[in-house]
Design an enzyme around this catalytic site. Structure first.
Site, PDB file in Angstrom:
ATOM      1  N   CYS A 381      25.728  67.515  50.580  1.00 56.96           N
ATOM      2  CA  CYS A 381      24.636  68.000  49.660  1.00 56.96           C
ATOM      3  C   CYS A 381      24.468  69.322  49.757  1.00 56.96           C
ATOM      4  O   CYS A 381      25.300  70.069  48.947  1.00 56.96           O
ATOM      5  CB  CYS A 381      23.453  67.219  49.874  1.00 56.96           C
ATOM      6  N   HIS A 507      25.069  62.168  49.330  1.00 54.89           N
ATOM      7  CA  HIS A 507      25.018  61.704  50.980  1.00 54.89           C
ATOM      8  C   HIS A 507      25.771  60.507  51.431  1.00 54.89           C
ATOM      9  O   HIS A 507      25.227  59.344  51.387  1.00 54.89           O
ATOM     10  CB  HIS A 507      23.278  61.454  51.196  1.00 54.89           C
ATOM     11  N   GLU A 509      26.452  59.435  54.301  1.00 57.60           N
ATOM     12  CA  GLU A 509      26.032  59.032  55.556  1.00 57.60           C
ATOM     13  C   GLU A 509      25.110  57.798  55.437  1.00 57.60           C
ATOM     14  O   GLU A 509      25.022  56.991  56.331  1.00 57.60           O
ATOM     15  CB  GLU A 509      25.215  60.005  56.310  1.00 57.60           C
TER      16      GLU A 509
END
EC number: 6.3.4.2
Length: 534
Positions: A381, A507, A509
Site C-alpha cells: 500500500c 494488502h 497480508e
C-alpha cells in the site's frame, strides 16, 4: 444452531480472540461448520478512524468492513471468510437503534437499553449465525467483565442463551490466574471475583480458561472449580506460549477443551485430526534456514499495529522452511541515522501501509537503499507509493515528486487522490475498501509468483499511482505488473533490473493463511534467502 459465548475477566489483552480462534480450529477439525463473531463495546462505529497505538491493526474483510484485529485471528486459524456481519460495535448498535426510533419503528415506545438495545445485539448475533450453512457460532465479547460499556452485550447473550435452551449455548470465560512471586503461589481470587461479577449479571460460565505464567496446581484447580461452580475438568489451563501463537490449538486440545465443548453442546463428533496443523507448526519451530527481514514502519512500538504483516511473514517462512528474524525499524530513525546502520544487515526489506507524513522520508530512504543495493523489497500500500516517489526522484530526476497526501502542491504528483475521493468529507468507511479483482501482466515476476492471470485482493487507501507518469516509469524499467479490473488503476509495480522489488497497492497480508501463504510474501522470502546466500 449451537452458540459459544467467550467472555474475559480480570484484565484486558488476555487473548480471548486467540482462544476463540484456536477453539474454532479444533471444532473445524472435528467436522463442524463454524463461524466466529466479535462484539466490541466501544462507541466508535468501527476502528477505521482509530490510532494504531490505541487499537492496533485495522483488519479489512472481503466486503470492505474495517474491523478489529481479532477477526484476522479468526480467518487465519480457520477456513471461514468473514463479512461485516461478524463484527459489531456499540456505535453500530446505537446507530441502528436511533435510526429505527427516528423512522418510528418502535411505535412511540420509550426506547431503552432493555429490550431495544439488547434486541439489536441479539439480531446481530442471529445474523452472523444464519449468514451461511453453519453448525456453530463462536461470539467473543470484547472488553473485561465489569466494564460498564460491556453490560448490554452480556445481558443480550444471557437472554439469547435462555432463548435457545439447554445444550445449545455455553459460556467460556477467559481469566487470569496470576503468580505472586512475593507469596510464591498462584492466586485464584481475581478469577473468583470475575466470575462473581458474571453471576451478578446472571451468567454462570460453563468453562474457565485460565491464563497463567505457571502451571495450575491441583489445589488451585480444585479451588477454582469449587468457588466458581464449574466441574473440575472444566478448569482449563492456558499457559503463556513459548514460541508461537499457532501452538495454542494443540495446547487446548491437550486440555480437552474441544471435548468439553462438544459434550456440553450434546454433539457426537470424531476427535480433531491436527496433523496438517502440527506439520505447519513443526516448520515454524524447526526451520532449516534463518532470514533477516527489516520492517520499516512508524508504529513499530505497538506489536499489534502490523499483526497481519508479521503473521504473513511467518506463514511464508514456513513454506520455504525459514525462520523469520524480524527487525522492526522506526522510519524516523532511518531519517536520523541513515539506512546503512539500520538496514545494512537485512536480507529483505518490507515497508507496510500507514497514514500521515511522519516517517515518510525514512521509508523513501529505505526503498532507495533496497533498490540500489539489490536487496529484495516488498512494499504494501503506502510501501508501493513511497517506492514510486523514490523512483521518480532519483531515477526519473523529478526532484520534487511526492504524494499529494503529504505535499498537496508538489509539481510532480506521482501519487494522487482517487477521483471519487476528491469531494469526500467523512473520514470513516470512505476509502477504497474491500476485495476487488487484479489483472496480472504475463511475464512479470508478480504474475509468476501468483501462477495465475488474476487475483482478488483487499484494499484500504485513498491515494493511487498517477497514470500520467505510467509511460515514463515503464520506459525507465519500473513496470506496471497488475491493474484493476477496468485496467485504469495501477495495482502492482515491479523493477525489471532487480531480483525482487515489488510494490502492491492492496494488502496481501489479509489473504495469508498458515498452510496457504500469500504468493507475494512467499516469493519475497525465497528471494531474500537467495540474497542471504550470496
Amino acid at each position: 444452531m449451537k452458540y459459544v459465548f467467550v467472555t474475559g475477566g480480570v484484565v484486558s489483552s488476555l487473548g480471548k480472540g486467540l482462544t476463540a480462534a484456536a477453539l474454532g480450529t479444533l471444532l473445524e477439525h472435528r467436522g463442524l461448520k463454524i463461524t466466529l463473531q466479535k462484539l466490541d463495546p466501544y462507541l466508535n462505529v468501527d476502528p477505521g478512524t482509530m490510532n494504531p497505538y490505541q487499537h492496533g491493526e485495522v483488519y479489512v474483510l472481503e466486503d470492505g468492513a474495517e474491523t478489529d484485529l481479532d477477526l484476522g485471528h479468526y480467518e487465519r486459524f480457520t477456513s471461514v471468510k468473514l463479512t461485516r456481519k461478524n463484527n459489531a460495535t456499540t456505535g453500530q448498535i446505537y446507530e441502528s437503534v436511533i435510526h429505527k426510533e427516528r423512522r418510528g419503528d418502535y411505535l412511540g415506545k420509550t426506547v431503552q437499553v432493555i429490550p431495544h438495545v439488547t434486541e439489536e445485539i441479539k439480531e446481530r448475533i442471529r445474523a452472523a449465525a444464519t449468514a451461511g450453512d453453519y453448525d456453530l457460532l463462536i461470539t467473543e465479547i470484547g472488553g473485561t467483565t465489569g466494564d460498564i460499556e460491556g453490560l448490554p452485550f452480556l445481558e443480550a447473550v444471557r437472554q439469547l442463551a435462555l432463548e435457545v435452551g439447554p445444550g445449545n449455548a455455553l459460556f467460556l470465560h477467559v481469566t487470569l490466574v496470576p503468580y505472586l512471586r512475593a507469596a510464591g503461589e498462584l492466586k485464584s481470587k481475581p478469577t473468583q471475583q470475575s466470575v462473581a461479577k458474571l453471576r451478578e449479571i446472571g451468567i454462570q460460565p460453563n468453562i474457565l480458561v485460565c491464563r497463567s505464567e505457571w502451571p495450575l496446581t491441583p489445589d488451585v484447580r480444585q479451588k477454582l472449580a469449587l468457588y466458581c461452580s464449574v466441574p473440575l475438568e472444566a478448569v482449563v489451563e492456558e499457559l503463556d506460549l513459548e514460541h508461537s501463537i499457532y501452538e495454542l490449538p494443540l495446547l487446548l486440545q491437550k486440555e480437552r477443551l474441544d471435548e468439553l465443548v462438544v459434550r456440553s453442546l450434546r454433539l457426537s463428533l470424531p476427535p480433531a485430526d491436527l496433523r496438517d496443523w502440527e506439520a505447519f507448526l513443526q516448520r515454524i519451530l524447526a526451520p532449516k534456514y534463518r532470514v533477516r527481514i527489516a520492517m520499516v514502519g512508524k508504529y513499530i512500538e505497538h506489536h499489534d499495529a502490523y499483526k497481519s504483516v508479521s503473521e504473513a511473514l511467518v506463514h511464508a517462512g514456513a513454506s520455504v522452511h525459514a525462520g523469520i528474524d524480524l527487525l522492526s525499524v522506526d522510519a524516523e530513525e532511518v531519517e536520523k541515522r541513515g539506512p546503512e546502520e539500520l538496514l545494512g544487515k537485512a536480507q529483505g526489506i518490507i515497508v507496510p501501509g500507514g497514514f500521515g507524513h511522519r516517517g515518510v522520508q525514512g521509508k523513501i530512504e529505505a526503498a532507495r537503499f533496497a533498490r540500489e543495493r539489490k536487496i529484495p523489497y516488498l512494499g504494501l500500500c503506502l510501501g508501493m507509493q513511497i517506492a514510486a516517489v523514490e523512483f521518480a526522484r532519483h531515477v526519473l530526476g523529478l526532484a520534487e515528486a511526492h504524494s499529494t497526501e503529504f505535499r498537496p502542491d508538489t509539481p510532480d504528483p506521482v501519487i494522487c487522490l482517487l477521483e471519487e475521493q476528491r469531494h469526500t468529507v467523512q473520514k470513516g468507511a470512505s476509502m477504497r475498501l474491500g476485495s476487488s479483482q487484479c489483472h496480472l501482466v504475463p511475464g512479470t515476476k508478480s504474475q509468476a509468483a501468483y501462477r495465475a492471470l488474476s487475483a482478488r485482493e483487499r484494499h484500504r487507501h485513498r491515494y493511487e499511482f498517477n497514470n500520467a507518469y505510467r509511460e515514463a516509469f515503464e520506459r525507465a524499467g519500473f513496470l506496471v505488473a497488475g491493474t484493476s479490473e477496468d485496467t485504469k488503476l495501477v495495482e502492482l509495480l515491479e523493477l525489471v533490473d532487480h531480483p525482487w522489488f515489488i510494490g502492491c497497492q492492496f494488502h496481501p497480508e489479509f489473504h495469508s493463511r498458515p498452510n496457504a501463504p500469500h504468493p507475494l510474501f512467499a516469493g519475497f522470502l525465497r528471494e531474500a534467502l537467495r540474497h542471504s546466500a550470496q
